[in-house]
Motif scaffolding. Structure first.
Motif, PDB file in Angstrom:
ATOM      1  N   SER A 222      59.165  79.405 -12.508  1.00 27.40           N
ATOM      2  CA  SER A 222      60.672  79.401 -12.875  1.00 27.40           C
ATOM      3  C   SER A 222      61.154  78.679 -11.621  1.00 27.40           C
ATOM      4  O   SER A 222      60.776  78.782 -10.352  1.00 27.40           O
ATOM      5  N   LEU A 223      62.497  78.301 -11.713  1.00 24.40           N
ATOM      6  CA  LEU A 223      63.158  77.472 -10.491  1.00 24.40           C
ATOM      7  C   LEU A 223      63.309  78.607  -9.606  1.00 24.40           C
ATOM      8  O   LEU A 223      62.928  78.117  -8.087  1.00 24.40           O
ATOM      9  N   PRO A 224      63.836  79.684  -9.526  1.00 24.13           N
ATOM     10  CA  PRO A 224      63.890  80.710  -8.456  1.00 24.13           C
ATOM     11  C   PRO A 224      62.455  80.849  -7.611  1.00 24.13           C
ATOM     12  O   PRO A 224      62.639  80.690  -6.359  1.00 24.13           O
ATOM     13  N   LEU A 225      61.786  81.008  -8.447  1.00 21.13           N
ATOM     14  CA  LEU A 225      60.315  81.096  -7.975  1.00 21.13           C
ATOM     15  C   LEU A 225      59.649  79.965  -7.272  1.00 21.13           C
ATOM     16  O   LEU A 225      59.127  79.785  -6.025  1.00 21.13           O
ATOM     17  N   TYR A 226      59.938  78.983  -7.807  1.00 22.70           N
ATOM     18  CA  TYR A 226      59.458  77.535  -7.398  1.00 22.70           C
ATOM     19  C   TYR A 226      60.332  77.299  -5.992  1.00 22.70           C
ATOM     20  O   TYR A 226      59.621  76.608  -5.148  1.00 22.70           O
ATOM     21  N   ARG A 227      61.558  77.490  -6.073  1.00 21.18           N
ATOM     22  CA  ARG A 227      62.233  77.148  -4.776  1.00 21.18           C
ATOM     23  C   ARG A 227      61.821  78.164  -3.570  1.00 21.18           C
ATOM     24  O   ARG A 227      61.734  77.446  -2.456  1.00 21.18           O
ATOM     25  N   ARG A 228      61.445  79.439  -3.928  1.00 17.87           N
ATOM     26  CA  ARG A 228      60.950  79.994  -2.814  1.00 17.87           C
ATOM     27  C   ARG A 228      59.780  79.719  -2.402  1.00 17.87           C
ATOM     28  O   ARG A 228      59.159  79.710  -1.071  1.00 17.87           O
ATOM     29  N   LEU A 229      58.821  79.372  -3.082  1.00 14.44           N
ATOM     30  CA  LEU A 229      57.481  78.875  -2.906  1.00 14.44           C
ATOM     31  C   LEU A 229      57.559  77.586  -1.866  1.00 14.44           C
ATOM     32  O   LEU A 229      56.882  77.275  -1.007  1.00 14.44           O
ATOM     33  N   ILE A 230      58.342  76.680  -2.458  1.00 11.21           N
ATOM     34  CA  ILE A 230      58.679  75.350  -1.878  1.00 11.21           C
ATOM     35  C   ILE A 230      59.167  75.618  -0.432  1.00 11.21           C
ATOM     36  O   ILE A 230      58.585  75.015   0.699  1.00 11.21           O
ATOM     37  N   LEU A 231      60.252  76.261   0.040  1.00 12.69           N
ATOM     38  CA  LEU A 231      60.310  76.579   1.263  1.00 12.69           C
ATOM     39  C   LEU A 231      59.544  77.394   2.187  1.00 12.69           C
ATOM     40  O   LEU A 231      59.512  77.293   3.254  1.00 12.69           O
ATOM     41  N   ALA A 232      58.535  78.358   1.609  1.00 17.65           N
ATOM     42  CA  ALA A 232      57.461  78.965   2.194  1.00 17.65           C
ATOM     43  C   ALA A 232      56.390  77.856   2.548  1.00 17.65           C
ATOM     44  O   ALA A 232      55.967  77.801   3.893  1.00 17.65           O
ATOM     45  N   ILE A 233      56.205  76.998   1.725  1.00 16.58           N
ATOM     46  CA  ILE A 233      55.397  75.932   2.113  1.00 16.58           C
ATOM     47  C   ILE A 233      55.950  75.040   3.299  1.00 16.58           C
ATOM     48  O   ILE A 233      55.112  74.529   4.131  1.00 16.58           O
ATOM     49  N   GLU A 234      57.122  74.500   3.221  1.00 19.85           N
ATOM     50  CA  GLU A 234      57.775  73.850   4.181  1.00 19.85           C
ATOM     51  C   GLU A 234      57.839  74.670   5.543  1.00 19.85           C
ATOM     52  O   GLU A 234      57.606  73.770   6.667  1.00 19.85           O
ATOM     53  N   SER A 235      58.031  76.067   5.338  1.00 21.36           N
ATOM     54  CA  SER A 235      58.026  76.567   6.773  1.00 21.36           C
ATOM     55  C   SER A 235      56.670  76.667   7.581  1.00 21.36           C
ATOM     56  O   SER A 235      56.286  76.859   8.678  1.00 21.36           O
ATOM     57  N   ARG A 236      55.531  76.590   6.692  1.00 23.40           N
ATOM     58  CA  ARG A 236      54.205  76.309   7.208  1.00 23.40           C
ATOM     59  C   ARG A 236      53.791  75.002   7.852  1.00 23.40           C
ATOM     60  O   ARG A 236      52.495  74.863   7.958  1.00 23.40           O
ATOM     61  N   GLY A 237      54.550  74.056   7.725  1.00 20.75           N
ATOM     62  CA  GLY A 237      54.376  72.792   8.195  1.00 20.75           C
ATOM     63  C   GLY A 237      53.625  71.742   7.356  1.00 20.75           C
ATOM     64  O   GLY A 237      53.015  70.792   7.893  1.00 20.75           O
ATOM     65  N   MET A 238      53.775  71.949   6.015  1.00 20.88           N
ATOM     66  CA  MET A 238      53.380  71.048   5.271  1.00 20.88           C
ATOM     67  C   MET A 238      54.152  69.478   5.313  1.00 20.88           C
ATOM     68  O   MET A 238      55.421  69.519   5.651  1.00 20.88           O
ATOM     69  N   ARG A 239      53.398  68.373   5.233  1.00 23.77           N
ATOM     70  CA  ARG A 239      54.175  67.268   5.388  1.00 23.77           C
ATOM     71  C   ARG A 239      55.303  67.031   4.210  1.00 23.77           C
ATOM     72  O   ARG A 239      55.007  67.283   3.077  1.00 23.77           O
ATOM     73  N   PRO A 240      56.308  66.509   4.760  1.00 23.85           N
ATOM     74  CA  PRO A 240      57.572  66.157   3.857  1.00 23.85           C
ATOM     75  C   PRO A 240      57.429  65.258   2.634  1.00 23.85           C
ATOM     76  O   PRO A 240      57.701  65.824   1.568  1.00 23.85           O
ATOM     77  N   GLU A 241      56.178  64.391   2.725  1.00 21.76           N
ATOM     78  CA  GLU A 241      55.872  63.619   1.594  1.00 21.76           C
ATOM     79  C   GLU A 241      55.162  64.242   0.451  1.00 21.76           C
ATOM     80  O   GLU A 241      55.474  64.253  -0.617  1.00 21.76           O
ATOM     81  N   SER A 242      54.364  65.317   0.837  1.00 22.56           N
ATOM     82  CA  SER A 242      53.898  66.191  -0.338  1.00 22.56           C
ATOM     83  C   SER A 242      54.925  67.005  -0.790  1.00 22.56           C
ATOM     84  O   SER A 242      54.783  67.187  -2.007  1.00 22.56           O
ATOM     85  N   ILE A 243      55.769  67.515   0.094  1.00 19.33           N
ATOM     86  CA  ILE A 243      56.753  68.459  -0.624  1.00 19.33           C
ATOM     87  C   ILE A 243      57.773  67.686  -1.794  1.00 19.33           C
ATOM     88  O   ILE A 243      57.991  67.933  -2.725  1.00 19.33           O
ATOM     89  N   ALA A 244      57.977  66.605  -1.082  1.00 14.52           N
ATOM     90  CA  ALA A 244      58.972  65.587  -1.950  1.00 14.52           C
ATOM     91  C   ALA A 244      58.023  65.333  -3.317  1.00 14.52           C
ATOM     92  O   ALA A 244      58.726  65.205  -4.385  1.00 14.52           O
ATOM     93  N   ALA A 245      56.806  64.898  -3.303  1.00 11.12           N
ATOM     94  CA  ALA A 245      56.106  64.620  -4.485  1.00 11.12           C
ATOM     95  C   ALA A 245      55.858  65.726  -5.484  1.00 11.12           C
ATOM     96  O   ALA A 245      56.041  65.619  -6.501  1.00 11.12           O
ATOM     97  N   SER A 246      55.869  66.973  -4.793  1.00 11.28           N
ATOM     98  CA  SER A 246      55.982  68.118  -5.630  1.00 11.28           C
ATOM     99  C   SER A 246      57.110  68.241  -6.518  1.00 11.28           C
ATOM    100  O   SER A 246      57.257  68.733  -7.539  1.00 11.28           O
ATOM    101  N   VAL A 247      58.452  68.142  -5.667  1.00  9.52           N
ATOM    102  CA  VAL A 247      59.783  68.161  -6.292  1.00  9.52           C
ATOM    103  C   VAL A 247      59.737  67.199  -7.337  1.00  9.52           C
ATOM    104  O   VAL A 247      60.446  67.464  -8.492  1.00  9.52           O
ATOM    105  N   VAL A 248      59.293  65.940  -7.148  1.00  8.11           N
ATOM    106  CA  VAL A 248      59.355  64.865  -7.957  1.00  8.11           C
ATOM    107  C   VAL A 248      58.753  65.391  -9.362  1.00  8.11           C
ATOM    108  O   VAL A 248      59.042  65.263 -10.632  1.00  8.11           O
TER     109      VAL A 248
END
Length: 603
Positions: A222-248
């Motif tokens: 769901s969107l709330p869980l997905y949002r928390r997961l993306i923020l956790a992945i971003e805090s661990r230093g994943m490349r912004p390109e990979s995060i943006a591709a997942s959001v797309v």
């Protein structure tokens, strides 16, 4: 999927309608109701495992008498979880997996089924099994999805945060190093990946996994869980390109309007695409906009513009649309003409949203100005000329893009002249190497708006620089009847200057060739001292004569045009029209061209 098997006895429960009945041979003395379901059980197996049930049974006034009833409507997991718990209390065989262990763990905590009421009670069993599940990617995804049903209790027990931390750690690591099974992928091995050695089957090396292996799995959240997961992945230093591709990837699944093929054609979404309500899609889109990384270029301009279109259709908040317009403006040089054809959803009468493109263009120039201010001018390094040319490339690309956009929307009869001038004049003159694109847009506008006045035509044509027209554009403009006479004269004048420069250049080249080939200075002399013409001079002379003929023809056409206007003026005077006389008086300035002597024109 990992499975935990508990209990040793065979099945001792059967269901009759909305009731579960224990078939142990003894009559039930307690009836527990959860929603519409009822459980006819015995109090002693329940007392030995749950502190809450013991307290409720002891407080019941009929505890020492016949059968009595209890209600547990607030139990996490409801009747499904209590069915497994009751079987556990009777030591009946049950199976726990990633889909039901979360609700059973929360229900056990609610009933206080600790080790004080039996060694290896349900809390300790489910807790150890959860820790085992979190080591697997697929089971962690399923467990996190199961937290939706008991979110409040799962948050109190930190199950949600533990699942998210586990998934974020695995997403940032290489799954091939740990052999994590990936959800949604076929685990059956094909014959090509299996080899036999002495009758023993061995597996060959698996193919490397790309960076997008986890995109599809997390879209089931769901969107709330997905949002928390993306923020956790971003805090661990994943490349912004990979995060943006997942959001797309996530946006394309839950926003059906993102899958439209064009601006106006409706494309049927795929069978797996959900169709939530308009308010739900609006909230989802605004959350997705906030999840896109702010780094420039990590998200394609095409996706950002499609997201902007969807925001307009869903009537998203003005702040959301402003963020998208700024994001598109920061990388406008990567957009295409088709992307900018945004349908108009407002009150304007134009087919496309001209105001939105104007705002996007303004954001682009703000970004360019900020970048120019950030670059110090007093530092000179190697390759500075190359850097300057590279910095001009986005500006030139945007200039061509806007000229093409103007030519595309110019046939719209509701396109007002002030908006055309504002959009065209936003591009600085140095950004256009040639004004052919702008001339084409002006010509299309004049063709679609024949009712505009002569002063408005003059004002519109002042947007282009006649000196920056190519030979093809100048030829077309010289014969264009929709242009004002002043513009045609300017085009002919600058074309004549260009021809004279070419002639001068040819003479200069021929003189240099003559001097370099004959350094003694007696070239072209016959034996008797007379000068004879070389082949190169004959060629240049022939070309000069042709150019003179062309110039004479252009002058003759200009005289005919002036003579035609003079005859029309005399004709209207004879008829005695006062308005024609006033109009002619206003246009007396262009008619003065016939008074210019030929010597002045030649100059």
């Amino acid at each position: 999927m990992a499975i935990l098997r508990l209990g040793s006895k065979s099945e001792a429960f059967h269901r009759e309608g909305n009731s579960w009945i224990c078939t142990s041979g003894l009559p039930s003395d307690v009836n527990i109701n959860i929603g519409e379901m009822s459980f006819q059980l015995h109090k002693f197996p329940l007392l030995s495992r749950s502190r809450l049930l013991r307290k409720l049974i002891e407080e019941c006034p009929n505890g020492d008498g016949a059968s009595f009833s209890l209600r547990l409507d607030d139990l996490p997991g409801g009747a499904i979880a209590f069915e497994l718990i009751s079987k556990f209390c009777y030591d009946v065989k049950i199976e726990l997996n990633a889909q039901n262990v979360v609700s059973v763990r929360c229900a056990a905590e609610y009933l206080h089924m600790t080790d004080e009421y039996g060694k290896g009670n349900l809390i300790s069993q489910t807790e150890s099994f959860l820790n085992e599940l979190l080591g697997n990617w697929a089971d962690s995804i399923r467990a996190l999805e199961a937290c939706e049903e008991v979110m409040a209790h799962a948050e109190d027990l930190h199950i949600v945060s533990r699942c998210i931390d586990s998934l974020a750690t695995k997403a940032c690591a290489d799954p091939c190093l740990f052999g994590w099974p990936l959800a949604g992928r076929k685990s059956n091995q094909s014959p090509e990946t299996t080899s036999l050695w002495n009758g023993i089957s061995t597996m060959t090396k698996t193919k490397p996994t790309s960076d997008n292996w986890w995109y599809e799995d997390v879209t089931f959240l769901s969107l709330p869980l997905y949002r928390r997961l993306i923020l956790a992945i971003e805090s661990r230093g994943m490349r912004p390109e990979s995060i943006a591709a997942s959001v797309v990837y996530y946006a394309r699944r839950y926003l059906p309007l993102m899958n439209r093929q064009s601006s106006f054609d409706d494309a049927n979404p795929g069978p797996n695409i959900l169709n939530p309500s308009e308010s739900g899609q609006r909230a989802l889109l605004e959350e997705i906009v906030g999840l896109i990384p702010n780094k420039k270029g990590v998200t394609s301009t095409k996706f950002l513009i499609r997201l902007l279109r969807t925001a307009m259709v869903l009537h998203a908040s003005p702040s959301c649309r402003e963020i998208l317009e700024k994001r598109v403006g920061s990388q406008l040089d990567h957009a295409s003409l088709v992307d900018l054809l945004i349908p108009n959803m407002g009150h304007s009468e134009t087919l496309y949203d001209i105001d939105c493109v104007q705002r996007i263009l303004d954001h682009f120039f703000l970004e360019e100005q900020a970048a120019a201010v950030a670059t110090p001018d007093n530092i000179v390094e190697e390759g500075q000329l190359t850097n300057e040319s590279n910095s001009m490339a986005p500006m030139t690309t945007v200039a061509r893009l806007i000229d093409g956009f103007l030519a595309e929307v110019a046939p719209d009869v509701n396109f007002k002249l002030p908006k055309f001038e504002a959009l065209a004049s936003s591009i600085p003159d140095y950004a256009r190497q040639l004004d052919d694109g702008l001339y084409h847009a002006i010509d299309m506008y004049l063709k679609a708006h024949p009712w505009i006045t002569d002063p408005e035509r003059e004002q519109l044509c002042r947007l282009m620089n006649c000196q920056k027209l190519s030979l093809e554009a100048s030829t077309h403009a010289a014969q264009n009847e929709r242009l004002p006479l002043r513009v045609i004269v300017q085009v002919l004048f600058f074309e004549q200057l260009r021809l004279r420069k070419s002639i001068s250049g040819w003479f200069f080249v021929s003189d240099n060739l003559e001097n370099s080939a004959n350094p003694s200075g007696n070239v072209g002399l016959k034996k008797d001292g007379s000068h004879h013409a070389t082949d190169g001079e004959d060629d240049v002379t022939h070309r000069v004569s042709e150019l003179e003929k062309d110039c004479s023809g252009m002058k003759e056409e200009l005289r005919k045009l002036v003579k035609y206007k003079r005859s029309w003026k005399n004709f209207t005077r004879r008829l005695g029209f006062s308005k024609s006389q006033s109009c002619c008086s206003k246009r007396s300035k262009p008619s003065n061209l016939r008074a210019i002597p030929p010597s002045t024109v030649n100059r």
